[in-house]
Each structure stands twice: as structure tokens, then as C-alpha cells.
Design a protein around this motif. Structure first.
Motif, short mmCIF file in Angstrom:
data_model
loop_
_atom_site.label_atom_id
_atom_site.label_comp_id
_atom_site.label_asym_id
_atom_site.label_seq_id
_atom_site.Cartn_x
_atom_site.Cartn_y
_atom_site.Cartn_z
N ILE A 30 47.43 35.97 28.18
CA ILE A 30 47.10 34.68 28.80
C ILE A 30 48.37 33.99 29.24
O ILE A 30 49.44 34.19 28.67
N THR A 32 49.92 30.08 30.09
CA THR A 32 49.73 28.64 29.97
C THR A 32 50.93 27.94 30.60
O THR A 32 52.04 28.02 30.08
N GLY A 256 40.55 31.47 34.92
CA GLY A 256 41.13 32.71 34.42
C GLY A 256 40.03 33.59 33.84
O GLY A 256 39.31 33.17 32.93
N GLY A 267 39.14 31.98 30.38
CA GLY A 267 40.04 30.96 29.87
C GLY A 267 39.38 29.60 29.85
O GLY A 267 38.64 29.23 30.77
N SER A 269 40.23 25.46 29.17
CA SER A 269 41.26 24.43 29.02
C SER A 269 40.64 23.12 28.58
O SER A 269 39.50 22.81 28.91
N VAL A 292 39.81 30.92 24.60
CA VAL A 292 39.16 32.00 25.35
C VAL A 292 37.72 32.14 24.86
O VAL A 292 37.48 32.13 23.65
N ILE A 315 44.99 26.87 30.02
CA ILE A 315 45.17 28.28 30.35
C ILE A 315 44.97 28.45 31.85
O ILE A 315 44.06 27.84 32.42
N ILE A 318 44.08 35.18 32.72
CA ILE A 318 43.82 36.13 31.64
C ILE A 318 43.84 37.54 32.23
O ILE A 318 43.25 37.79 33.29
#
Length: 364
Positions: A30, A32, A256, A267, A269, A292, A315, A318
């Protein structure tokens, strides 16, 4: 344990996550940009996870293909290659990794805000968000523009439509997502929750419009998946009609996505309350945790998750590395990678220089 007492990047997870990674020899990667990290997530056993975070300034989109990975950072694209010959003898962690990603190329793109990336027939493709175009990344220019939407008139650094996501087909970009069809600087912000589009690249035609901040289009076989970040929805789009169905709703800003078998790793966030761009989104009040989520691509059911409790809030991308139980990675911000010398079938770690002599430690 209070959050302040927990270690950096502390996470909890459903019991099936390490089991999935362990049995299938998978590692999750991942990015960030908020924390400036690329993080490898591997299974230490069927019951536990282990993480390896490395510094990459404003890490955004990634590309991965056959042991080679590219990472978009604030001003550069870093290309890394896994070298099994160097992994076993890595001086700081010998006999630990079954692959070791080492920096091998560095492209100086400048601040063009690269989002999604992928390798194709012509090289490394990148979504150049600042210039509202698709580009090739190579050593000829900062970037080589190859395509822009019909609704964008000029190639200028104004982020006119917030082009962000890219889905590949047979080695070429097939679909892209944008947050608007505007043709002025940051024009997409005026209708960001309803102005998103999915565009068919070869024809330049808009397939689907009125989307809530679409990101991460992915073609998986005959299925086209897209994430609607503003509503936390995973949708499946009909490539003929442009109609879509909502497969599931996830409590957070989704962005993601990568697939393995029937599982989609997505992903999640957590929205920043101080963000002028995100704080008023519909999903902002529902955002529960960053991390995730794993979704069954056939049913839309959420079957597992990784929840971050410290350090990480957002994130971007991925990727899944298949066939490696626990790979390592070295970044460009330390000198560690400079001692690793890789050849087609061999690898060597250099000893520190002493007086006028240089020694080499071999790793075959």
C-alpha cells in the motif's frame, strides 16, 4: 492500550487476512502519501501479519509487473526490481526475505501529481493529474504526453478535471476516471460529488457520467470495477451501456484496488476534518477507520479487513505481489541499497571500504 501508547502503524485485522496471505503466498503493498510510506504487509504465519514501511515522499500510484515495481513520489518515479540473489544475504536481516526490491531507476518528473500507473506495451504509463493527460515515463522528458480527454483543450499544469484512475487492456489504457469534465483550472472542485466520469480511452467517449468521485477503475476479465470515493461504493459497470450496479457500500473514502482470485483488496481512508476538499463529502460522517477491506468480487460481501489505529489515515494505491511470502524493500532515502550489486544471475553485498581495499560479500 491508549492510542498514544501503541507503536507506529499499529493495526488490527480479521483472522482470515493472514490465512489468505499465508496460504496463497501473497504480500499486500500500500502507499500512503499522508505518511509518506510504501508498506509491505505479509503473513508471519497463518495467524499473524508483519509490516515493512519504507520512506517514499508523498507515495502515490504504483505499477507492478513480474517482479518490478514503480512508485510515484512527489517529484520522481522510482523503479525497483526484486532480486532473490540479494535477499538471502541482506546484511541487516540475513535469511529473512524471499525477495528484495532494490531501487534501480529514478525518473525526475517534477511535481506533476502522478496518480495511477501501469506498465504497457509502450512502457510505463502514468496518469498525469496536473496536466490532465496520460503520459509515458521515460528518460527523454519530464513526461511524454500521449492522450488527453476531449473536453480538455490545452496541455497546461492546471488540474482541470482531476484525471486520476486508469484501467489497462492488452497493454494499453482502456478506461480512465476523472472528477469532472471541466476545462478550467481546478474546475472539477465545483461539482466534485456528482461530476465524475468514466471515459473510454480509445474512442475518447464518456461511458458513464454523474459519478461520485470515481477512482481506481480495474478491468478484471470481462468485469469493469470502479470505486466511488465520495459515497464509499464499489460498482460494476457494463462496458456496452455504461450502466452500473452497486456491489457494496463501505464506510469510508475508498481508493486503491487490486484483485486476487475472487477477492478485491480495497484501500480505505479516513477523512480529514480540516480538509476543504473532503470534509463535506457524503461519506465523511460515516468514515470509520483507515485500512484495507476485502470484498468478494462475486457477491459484494465484505469478508475481512485490516484496521490502522496509529500513523496512517489515508491510502492511495494497493498492489498484490503473488509468489512471495515475505519480500523486503529498500528505499532511496538511505544508503543501504547502494551496497547491493545485482547481476542477471548473481548478487553481491559490498563491504565498507577500509584503507585502500574494497571487499565484496557474494550471494548467489
Amino acid at each position: 492500550m491508549n492510542p498514544s501508547e501503541k507503536p507506529p502503524f499499529h493495526s488490527t485485522y480479521t483472522p482470515n487476512i493472514p490465512e489468505i496471505l499465508w496460504k496463497n503466498q501473497l504480500t499486500l503493498v500500500i502507499t500512503t502519501y499522508q505518511a509518506g510510506k510504501v508498506i509491505f504487509i505479509s503473513a508471519s504465519s497463518e495467524n499473524g501479519l508483519i509490516q515493512l514501511p519504507r520512506d517514499f515522499q508523498k507515495a502515490m500510484g504504483m505499477a507492478y509487473h513480474q517482479g518490478k515495481m514503480a512508485v510515484a513520489t512527489r517529484e520522481e518515479v522510482v523503479v525497483l526490481k526484486s532480486t532473490s540473489a540479494l535477499a538471502k544475504g541482506y546484511p541487516k536481516m540475513p535469511n529473512t526475505y524471499d525477495g528484495l526490491f532494490m531501487p534501480r531507476s529514478l525518473y525526475f518528473t517534477g511535481e506533476v501529481d502522478i496518480h495511477d500507473m501501469a506498465w504497457g506495451n509502450e512502457g510505463l504509463w502514468a496518469v498525469n493529474t496536473r496536466f490532465s493527460c496520460l503520459s509515458l515515463i521515460n528518460d527523454n522528458y519530464s513526461f511524454e504526453p500521449k492522450w488527453k480527454p476531449k473536453f480538455v483543450s490545452d496541455l497546461v499544469p492546471e488540474d482541470r478535471c482531476h484525471l486520476n484512475g486508469m484501467a489497462m487492456k492488452e497493454g494499453r489504457p482502456e478506461y480512465v476516471t476523472a472528477l469532472g469534465t471541466t476545462n478550467k483550472e481546478f474546475g472539477w472542485r465545483e461539482n466534485k460529488t456528482k461530476g465524475g466520469v468514466l471515459v473510454h480511452v480509445p474512442s475518447g467517449e464518456i461511458l458513464t457520467s454523474g459519478l461520485a468521485m470515481p477512482h481506481s477503475p480495474r478491468l478484471e476479465g470481462n468485469k469493469l470495477f470502479v470505486l466511488l470515493s465520495a459515497t464509499g461504493e464499489l460498482i460494476s459497470v457494463d462496458q456496452q451501456s455504461g450502466q452500473y450496479e452497486v456491489m457494496t457500500k463501505i464506510p469510508g473514502f475508498v481508493r486503491g484496488m487490486s484483485r486476487y482470485g475472487n477477492l478485491l483488496f480495497i484501500g480505505l481512508s479516513k477523512m480529514r476534518k480540516s480538509s476543504a476538499t473532503f470534509k463535506d463529502l457524503p461519506i465523511a460522517q460515516e468514515s470509520v477507520f483507515p485500512g484495507v477491506v476485502v470484498v468478494d468480487a462475486n457477491t459484494g460481501n465484505i469478508v475481512g479487513h485490516i484496521k490502522y489505529e496509529t500513523s496512517l489515515e489515508e491510502i492511495y494505491d494497493i498492489k498484490i505481489i503473488a509468489g512471495m511470502q515475505r519480500p523486503g524493500i529498500l528505499g532511496v532515502n538511505t544508503d543501504d541499497h547502494r551496497a547491493g550489486l545485482s547481476l542477471p544471475n548473481q548478487g553481491f553485498w559490498a563491504f565498507p571500504r577500509e584503507k585502500d581495499e574494497t571487499g565484496m560479500a557474494g550471494a548467489n
